[in-house]
Design a protein around this motif. Structure first.
Motif, mmCIF file in Angstrom:
data_model
loop_
_atom_site.group_PDB
_atom_site.id
_atom_site.type_symbol
_atom_site.label_atom_id
_atom_site.label_comp_id
_atom_site.label_asym_id
_atom_site.label_seq_id
_atom_site.Cartn_x
_atom_site.Cartn_y
_atom_site.Cartn_z
ATOM 1 N N LEU A 97 -3.561 31.284 -44.517
ATOM 2 C CA LEU A 97 -4.187 31.725 -45.764
ATOM 3 C C LEU A 97 -5.658 32.060 -45.545
ATOM 4 N N LEU A 98 -6.339 31.285 -44.723
ATOM 5 C CA LEU A 98 -7.744 31.569 -44.437
ATOM 6 C C LEU A 98 -7.898 32.907 -43.719
ATOM 7 N N GLN A 99 -6.978 33.216 -42.835
ATOM 8 C CA GLN A 99 -7.021 34.522 -42.182
ATOM 9 C C GLN A 99 -6.842 35.637 -43.205
ATOM 10 N N GLN A 100 -5.928 35.414 -44.154
ATOM 11 C CA GLN A 100 -5.678 36.428 -45.185
ATOM 12 C C GLN A 100 -6.889 36.583 -46.093
ATOM 13 N N LEU A 101 -7.500 35.476 -46.487
ATOM 14 C CA LEU A 101 -8.684 35.541 -47.352
ATOM 15 C C LEU A 101 -9.850 36.203 -46.627
ATOM 16 N N THR A 102 -9.990 35.915 -45.356
ATOM 17 C CA THR A 102 -11.069 36.538 -44.581
ATOM 18 C C THR A 102 -10.873 38.046 -44.502
ATOM 19 N N SER A 103 -9.643 38.483 -44.332
ATOM 20 C CA SER A 103 -9.347 39.915 -44.299
ATOM 21 C C SER A 103 -9.675 40.562 -45.639
ATOM 22 N N ILE A 104 -9.328 39.887 -46.740
ATOM 23 C CA ILE A 104 -9.639 40.417 -48.072
ATOM 24 C C ILE A 104 -11.142 40.485 -48.275
ATOM 25 N N ALA A 105 -11.849 39.449 -47.800
ATOM 26 C CA ALA A 105 -13.308 39.440 -47.933
ATOM 27 C C ALA A 105 -13.935 40.599 -47.167
ATOM 28 N N GLN A 106 -13.446 40.864 -45.993
ATOM 29 C CA GLN A 106 -14.011 41.944 -45.171
ATOM 30 C C GLN A 106 -13.784 43.311 -45.802
ATOM 31 N N ALA A 107 -12.753 43.410 -46.655
ATOM 32 C CA ALA A 107 -12.461 44.682 -47.313
ATOM 33 C C ALA A 107 -13.090 44.785 -48.699
ATOM 34 N N ALA A 108 -13.741 43.711 -49.158
ATOM 35 C CA ALA A 108 -14.328 43.708 -50.505
ATOM 36 C C ALA A 108 -15.409 44.778 -50.612
ATOM 37 N N ASP A 109 -15.423 45.484 -51.748
ATOM 38 C CA ASP A 109 -16.407 46.558 -51.901
ATOM 39 C C ASP A 109 -17.457 46.254 -52.954
ATOM 40 N N SER A 110 -17.524 45.002 -53.409
ATOM 41 C CA SER A 110 -18.599 44.612 -54.329
ATOM 42 C C SER A 110 -19.057 43.209 -53.975
ATOM 43 N N SER A 111 -20.318 42.939 -54.242
ATOM 44 C CA SER A 111 -20.869 41.616 -53.941
ATOM 45 C C SER A 111 -20.217 40.540 -54.785
ATOM 46 N N TYR A 112 -19.844 40.876 -56.019
ATOM 47 C CA TYR A 112 -19.176 39.909 -56.885
ATOM 48 C C TYR A 112 -17.857 39.474 -56.266
ATOM 49 N N ASP A 113 -17.023 40.440 -55.863
ATOM 50 C CA ASP A 113 -15.737 40.109 -55.273
ATOM 51 C C ASP A 113 -15.924 39.331 -53.977
ATOM 52 N N LEU A 114 -16.853 39.770 -53.161
ATOM 53 C CA LEU A 114 -17.086 39.103 -51.890
ATOM 54 C C LEU A 114 -17.526 37.656 -52.109
ATOM 55 N N ALA A 115 -18.451 37.443 -53.027
ATOM 56 C CA ALA A 115 -18.933 36.082 -53.279
ATOM 57 C C ALA A 115 -17.807 35.173 -53.765
ATOM 58 N N THR A 116 -16.948 35.704 -54.633
ATOM 59 C CA THR A 116 -15.828 34.928 -55.158
ATOM 60 C C THR A 116 -14.877 34.522 -54.037
ATOM 61 N N ILE A 117 -14.573 35.463 -53.156
ATOM 62 C CA ILE A 117 -13.647 35.189 -52.053
ATOM 63 C C ILE A 117 -14.279 34.227 -51.049
ATOM 64 N N VAL A 118 -15.568 34.367 -50.820
ATOM 65 C CA VAL A 118 -16.255 33.477 -49.883
ATOM 66 C C VAL A 118 -16.218 32.032 -50.389
ATOM 67 N N ILE A 119 -16.392 31.843 -51.694
ATOM 68 C CA ILE A 119 -16.271 30.489 -52.249
ATOM 69 C C ILE A 119 -14.876 29.941 -51.975
ATOM 70 N N ALA A 120 -13.852 30.772 -52.174
ATOM 71 C CA ALA A 120 -12.470 30.335 -51.923
ATOM 72 C C ALA A 120 -12.278 29.932 -50.465
ATOM 73 N N ILE A 121 -12.848 30.698 -49.563
ATOM 74 C CA ILE A 121 -12.754 30.368 -48.140
ATOM 75 C C ILE A 121 -13.407 29.011 -47.881
ATOM 76 N N GLY A 122 -14.563 28.796 -48.478
ATOM 77 C CA GLY A 122 -15.243 27.512 -48.328
ATOM 78 C C GLY A 122 -14.434 26.359 -48.904
ATOM 79 N N HIS A 123 -13.775 26.596 -50.051
ATOM 80 C CA HIS A 123 -12.952 25.554 -50.667
ATOM 81 C C HIS A 123 -11.831 25.094 -49.740
ATOM 82 N N LEU A 124 -11.333 25.993 -48.900
ATOM 83 C CA LEU A 124 -10.231 25.652 -47.999
ATOM 84 C C LEU A 124 -10.718 25.210 -46.620
ATOM 85 N N GLY A 125 -12.020 24.997 -46.506
ATOM 86 C CA GLY A 125 -12.562 24.521 -45.241
ATOM 87 C C GLY A 125 -12.767 25.599 -44.211
ATOM 88 N N GLY A 126 -12.761 26.862 -44.649
ATOM 89 C CA GLY A 126 -12.965 27.965 -43.720
ATOM 90 C C GLY A 126 -14.419 28.139 -43.333
#
Length: 301
Positions: A201-230
């Motif tokens: 799941l962390l690999q999948q979230l990281t891929s989604i983060a790398q494709a994010a095209d707005s800072s809002y989306d990226l920040a939201t996904i980065v928090i999720a990655i942090g929540h899972l210990g990524g």
């Protein structure tokens, strides 16, 4: 885990306003054409079935299952495409309420030991008026607190189903839906049953983060990655202050010099974080918990 909700005794559950017997009807209105009923159902979902502190009422767990059913219904969002995103945000909140850490076994034992008392307290609560209910929270028995712990435990027990129902939306064609799904997964996949999935799941979230095209989306996904210990270190040097801050508050970066420097900058100017997203609301995870609260929790962890 059984996905069915048609055998739930809703009248024997309560939410912020009393008996939850009205909840299935009001939530189902989100699928209808009656605009007023849909608004009422949306308001009921967020204001009545979740506690203000981001925790659970006894009605929360079965309501989350209704929400998961809504997500898969093609009628949801025909008039408002943002509704599925809001349902994913709701599941994020349920995941946060269900994040019991190592408390689940203790709560389960306490509920078992006092089961008859809890049933009696619940029956009395449902039959009391508003003043009586208010008194019961302070009756000195500790049963009210245990009822709420039991509600969180019920959420904990349905999280594996909610996670399974949420995962397909990580591949949505809609950018914001992927982002909301990422936030939901970031809380739901903290459940012990998801430990074997977490790396993938962390690999999948990281891929989604790398494709994010707005800072809002990226920040939201980065928090999720942090929540899972990524590992959120790649975003500590992002050009956007909000993204840097969301990366820095990951629990796994406690003690990291670069992360501490980013957070110190934010502490000197707390308003800078909110302003960094312009007219947009803060990332989904911070709409029920302020950045300052999240930072305080990180410092304590």
């Amino acid at each position: 885990m059984d996905d069915r909700t048609d055998d739930v005794d809703w009248s024997g559950l309560f939410h912020a306003s009393g008996s939850a017997g009205d909840t299935p009807r009001r939530v189902a209105a989100l699928l209808g054409d009656d605009a007023w009923a849909s608004v009422d159902g949306y308001s009921h979902l967020w204001s009545a079935t979740l506690r203000r502190e981001g925790k659970a009422w006894p009605a929360t767990a079965p309501t989350a299952m209704l929400v998961a059913d809504l997500l898969d219904n093609p009628l949801l969002g025909l008039n408002d495409p943002s509704l599925p995103d809001a349902m994913l945000a709701y599941l994020y909140e349920v995941g946060a309420a269900a994040d019991l850490g190592d408390r689940a076994a203790g709560i389960r034992a306490g509920v078992k030991d006092r089961a008859p008392e809890l049933r009696a307290w619940n029956v009395e609560y449902l039959s009391a008026d508003a003043e009586g209910r208010a008194r019961m929270w302070q009756d000195g028995t500790g049963l009210g607190e245990l009822v709420l712990d039991q509600a969180a435990l019920a959420c904990f027990d349905v999280v594996p189903v909610l996670l399974r129902r949420t995962l397909p939306y990580l591949a949505s064609e809609r950018v914001r839906r992927r982002t909301c799904a990422a936030a939901a997964v970031g809380s739901l996949a903290r459940h012990p049953a998801a430990s074997a999935q977490r790396s993938e799941l962390l690999q999948q979230l990281t891929s989604i983060a790398q494709a994010a095209d707005s800072s809002y989306d990226l920040a939201t996904i980065v928090i999720a990655i942090g929540h899972l210990g990524g590992d959120t270190r790649p975003w500590l040097t992002d050009s956007h202050a909000g993204v840097r801050a969301c990366a820095a508050q990951a629990p796994g970066l406690a003690g990291d010099d670069t992360a501490e420097h980013v957070l110190l900058e934010l502490e000197r100017s707390p308003q800078a974080f909110g302003k960094s997203f312009g007219d947009m609301a803060p990332p989904l995870q911070l709409q029920s918990q302020s950045f300052q609260d999240m930072l305080t929790g990180r410092r304590a962890s």
